[in-house]
Design a protein around this motif. Structure first.
Motif, PDB file in Angstrom:
ATOM      1  N   GLN A  31       0.828  -1.210   0.000  1.00  0.00           N
ATOM      2  CA  GLN A  31       0.000   0.000   0.000  1.00  0.00           C
ATOM      3  C   GLN A  31       0.861   1.259   0.000  1.00  0.00           C
ATOM      4  OE1 GLN A  31      -3.431   0.113  -0.256  1.00  0.00           O
ATOM      5  NE2 GLN A  31      -3.115   2.298  -0.538  1.00  0.00           N
ATOM      6  N   GLU A  32       1.917   1.271   0.814  1.00  0.00           N
ATOM      7  CA  GLU A  32       2.804   2.435   0.874  1.00  0.00           C
ATOM      8  C   GLU A  32       3.500   2.677  -0.471  1.00  0.00           C
ATOM      9  OE1 GLU A  32       4.242   2.559   5.514  1.00  0.00           O
ATOM     10  OE2 GLU A  32       5.030   0.953   4.222  1.00  0.00           O
ATOM     11  N   ALA A  34       2.392   1.693  -3.412  1.00  0.00           N
ATOM     12  CA  ALA A  34       1.367   2.127  -4.365  1.00  0.00           C
ATOM     13  C   ALA A  34       1.106   3.626  -4.225  1.00  0.00           C
ATOM     14  CB  ALA A  34       0.080   1.327  -4.157  1.00  0.00           C
ATOM     15  N   GLU A  35       0.992   4.089  -3.007  1.00  0.00           N
ATOM     16  CA  GLU A  35       0.750   5.516  -2.778  1.00  0.00           C
ATOM     17  C   GLU A  35       1.946   6.360  -3.220  1.00  0.00           C
ATOM     18  OE1 GLU A  35      -0.295   5.815   1.364  1.00  0.00           O
ATOM     19  OE2 GLU A  35      -2.152   4.700   1.071  1.00  0.00           O
ATOM     20  N   ALA A  36       3.153   5.890  -2.932  1.00  0.00           N
ATOM     21  CA  ALA A  36       4.359   6.649  -3.275  1.00  0.00           C
ATOM     22  C   ALA A  36       4.599   6.723  -4.774  1.00  0.00           C
ATOM     23  CB  ALA A  36       5.577   6.026  -2.590  1.00  0.00           C
ATOM     24  N   THR A  37       4.158   5.698  -5.489  1.00  0.00           N
ATOM     25  CA  THR A  37       4.408   5.648  -6.934  1.00  0.00           C
ATOM     26  C   THR A  37       3.193   6.051  -7.760  1.00  0.00           C
ATOM     27  OG1 THR A  37       3.810   3.295  -7.042  1.00  0.00           O
ATOM     28  CG2 THR A  37       6.150   3.834  -6.718  1.00  0.00           C
ATOM     29  N   GLY A  38       2.064   6.274  -7.109  1.00  0.00           N
ATOM     30  CA  GLY A  38       0.854   6.627  -7.833  1.00  0.00           C
ATOM     31  C   GLY A  38       0.304   5.457  -8.627  1.00  0.00           C
ATOM     32  N   THR A  40      -1.464   1.243  -8.546  1.00  0.00           N
ATOM     33  CA  THR A  40      -2.425   0.443  -7.796  1.00  0.00           C
ATOM     34  C   THR A  40      -1.686  -0.646  -7.023  1.00  0.00           C
ATOM     35  OG1 THR A  40      -2.757  -1.177  -9.556  1.00  0.00           O
ATOM     36  CG2 THR A  40      -4.181   0.782  -9.582  1.00  0.00           C
TER      37      THR A  40
END
Length: 66
Positions: A31-32, A34-38, A40
């Protein structure tokens, strides 16, 4: 280990290497990353799995250990 990571960085896309590095070296959650790389969660899992297989192959070539 540094030689393997350097070769891996040359072999895969920058995005794939970043995902692998964040998961395997920095220990971030899917999840981290995914958020950092934009991206899914599914794409992060796919990229990490694919690059992890490439890493294992390169590691075995460099060390002779399968």
């Amino acid at each position: 280990m540094h030689a393997v990571l350097a070769q891996l960085e040359d072999d895969v896309s920058e995005r794939d290497y970043r995902v692998f590095y964040m998961r395997a070296i920095e220990g971030l959650s899917v999840q981290e990353v995914a958020e950092a790389t934009g991206s899914t969660v599914e794409k992060v899992r796919y990229r990490h799995h694919r690059v992890k297989k490439r890493f294992a192959h390169l590691f075995s070539l460099y060390t002779g250990v399968e």
